[in-house]
Design a protein around this motif. Sequence first.
Motif, PDB file in Angstrom:
ATOM      1  N   VAL A   9      31.585  47.804  38.094  1.00 24.11           N
ATOM      2  CA  VAL A   9      30.999  46.463  38.049  1.00 24.11           C
ATOM      3  C   VAL A   9      29.922  46.363  39.123  1.00 24.11           C
ATOM      4  O   VAL A   9      30.168  46.645  40.292  1.00 24.11           O
ATOM      5  CB  VAL A   9      32.084  45.381  38.257  1.00 24.11           C
ATOM      6  N   HIS A  10      28.736  45.941  38.689  1.00 24.71           N
ATOM      7  CA  HIS A  10      27.586  45.778  39.582  1.00 24.71           C
ATOM      8  C   HIS A  10      27.163  44.310  39.527  1.00 24.71           C
ATOM      9  O   HIS A  10      26.807  43.808  38.468  1.00 24.71           O
ATOM     10  CB  HIS A  10      26.427  46.680  39.143  1.00 24.71           C
ATOM     11  N   GLU A  11      27.220  43.653  40.683  1.00 31.24           N
ATOM     12  CA  GLU A  11      26.859  42.237  40.774  1.00 31.24           C
ATOM     13  C   GLU A  11      25.558  42.091  41.546  1.00 31.24           C
ATOM     14  O   GLU A  11      25.387  42.708  42.596  1.00 31.24           O
ATOM     15  CB  GLU A  11      27.943  41.463  41.532  1.00 31.24           C
ATOM     16  N   ASN A  15      23.617  36.185  41.919  1.00 30.90           N
ATOM     17  CA  ASN A  15      24.295  35.706  40.707  1.00 30.90           C
ATOM     18  C   ASN A  15      24.833  34.303  40.897  1.00 30.90           C
ATOM     19  O   ASN A  15      25.444  33.986  41.905  1.00 30.90           O
ATOM     20  CB  ASN A  15      25.481  36.608  40.349  1.00 30.90           C
ATOM     21  N   VAL A  21      26.750  38.524  31.585  1.00 30.99           N
ATOM     22  CA  VAL A  21      27.497  39.766  31.754  1.00 30.99           C
ATOM     23  C   VAL A  21      26.890  40.767  30.776  1.00 30.99           C
ATOM     24  O   VAL A  21      26.767  40.483  29.582  1.00 30.99           O
ATOM     25  CB  VAL A  21      28.992  39.572  31.447  1.00 30.99           C
ATOM     26  N   ARG A  43      22.656  49.151  38.633  1.00 32.12           N
ATOM     27  CA  ARG A  43      22.318  48.282  39.771  1.00 32.12           C
ATOM     28  C   ARG A  43      20.927  47.657  39.586  1.00 32.12           C
ATOM     29  O   ARG A  43      20.716  46.491  39.926  1.00 32.12           O
ATOM     30  CB  ARG A  43      22.387  49.055  41.080  1.00 32.12           C
ATOM     31  N   ALA A  46      21.283  44.862  37.098  1.00 34.40           N
ATOM     32  CA  ALA A  46      21.964  43.725  37.711  1.00 34.40           C
ATOM     33  C   ALA A  46      20.995  42.913  38.569  1.00 34.40           C
ATOM     34  O   ALA A  46      20.951  41.682  38.478  1.00 34.40           O
ATOM     35  CB  ALA A  46      23.150  44.214  38.547  1.00 34.40           C
ATOM     36  N   LYS A  50      19.586  39.409  37.276  1.00 27.40           N
ATOM     37  CA  LYS A  50      20.484  38.476  37.975  1.00 27.40           C
ATOM     38  C   LYS A  50      21.779  38.348  37.169  1.00 27.40           C
ATOM     39  O   LYS A  50      22.227  37.260  36.825  1.00 27.40           O
ATOM     40  CB  LYS A  50      19.815  37.125  38.182  1.00 27.40           C
ATOM     41  N   THR A  52      25.767  40.339  35.964  1.00 30.44           N
ATOM     42  CA  THR A  52      26.873  41.238  36.262  1.00 30.44           C
ATOM     43  C   THR A  52      26.815  42.342  35.220  1.00 30.44           C
ATOM     44  O   THR A  52      26.891  42.066  34.019  1.00 30.44           O
ATOM     45  CB  THR A  52      28.222  40.503  36.169  1.00 30.44           C
ATOM     46  N   VAL A  54      28.602  45.545  33.696  1.00 25.26           N
ATOM     47  CA  VAL A  54      29.871  46.262  33.600  1.00 25.26           C
ATOM     48  C   VAL A  54      29.586  47.560  32.860  1.00 25.26           C
ATOM     49  O   VAL A  54      29.321  47.561  31.661  1.00 25.26           O
ATOM     50  CB  VAL A  54      30.935  45.434  32.856  1.00 25.26           C
ATOM     51  N   TRP A  84      35.352  36.646  32.357  1.00 23.89           N
ATOM     52  CA  TRP A  84      34.216  35.727  32.521  1.00 23.89           C
ATOM     53  C   TRP A  84      34.053  34.902  31.241  1.00 23.89           C
ATOM     54  O   TRP A  84      33.065  35.043  30.504  1.00 23.89           O
ATOM     55  CB  TRP A  84      32.931  36.507  32.800  1.00 23.89           C
ATOM     56  N   ARG A  87      30.620  32.827  30.516  1.00 22.92           N
ATOM     57  CA  ARG A  87      29.322  33.459  30.765  1.00 22.92           C
ATOM     58  C   ARG A  87      28.836  34.169  29.509  1.00 22.92           C
ATOM     59  O   ARG A  87      29.620  34.751  28.774  1.00 22.92           O
ATOM     60  CB  ARG A  87      29.445  34.426  31.927  1.00 22.92           C
TER      61      ARG A  87
END
Length: 120
Positions: A9-11, A15, A21, A43, A46, A50, A52, A54, A84, A87
Amino acid sequence: PARAIAVRVHEAPQNGPDAPVVLWFHGGGLFLGSARGEDVLARYFAARLKATVVSVDYRLTPEYPWPSALDDCEDSARAAATRWPRRPMLVAGMSAGGYYAIQLALVLAHAASSDAAPRV
């Protein structure tokens, strides 16, 4: 699912609560590749979106025959929709991952008539 599916998971730091997502499926010709191998790209997405991201480490052929990888993709979509729920969710991938993203979208669209599928 009855089995664990590895995801990364890259946030994005900026965000918000409504950030999309993105389920990302790696490339590799169905038999190579990994979620970790596309960390830099995930990344980047992400940060730029802006979102998330996965990144799903689906099972590879020939060790795991069809539809094992697609099952992993579907299970990861359902898990993401549970984690989520409010989202928006997108599916995407590179090469073989793009193939799985399209297949997943078709599977979920077909299941949508029963209201059992996450909105993608």
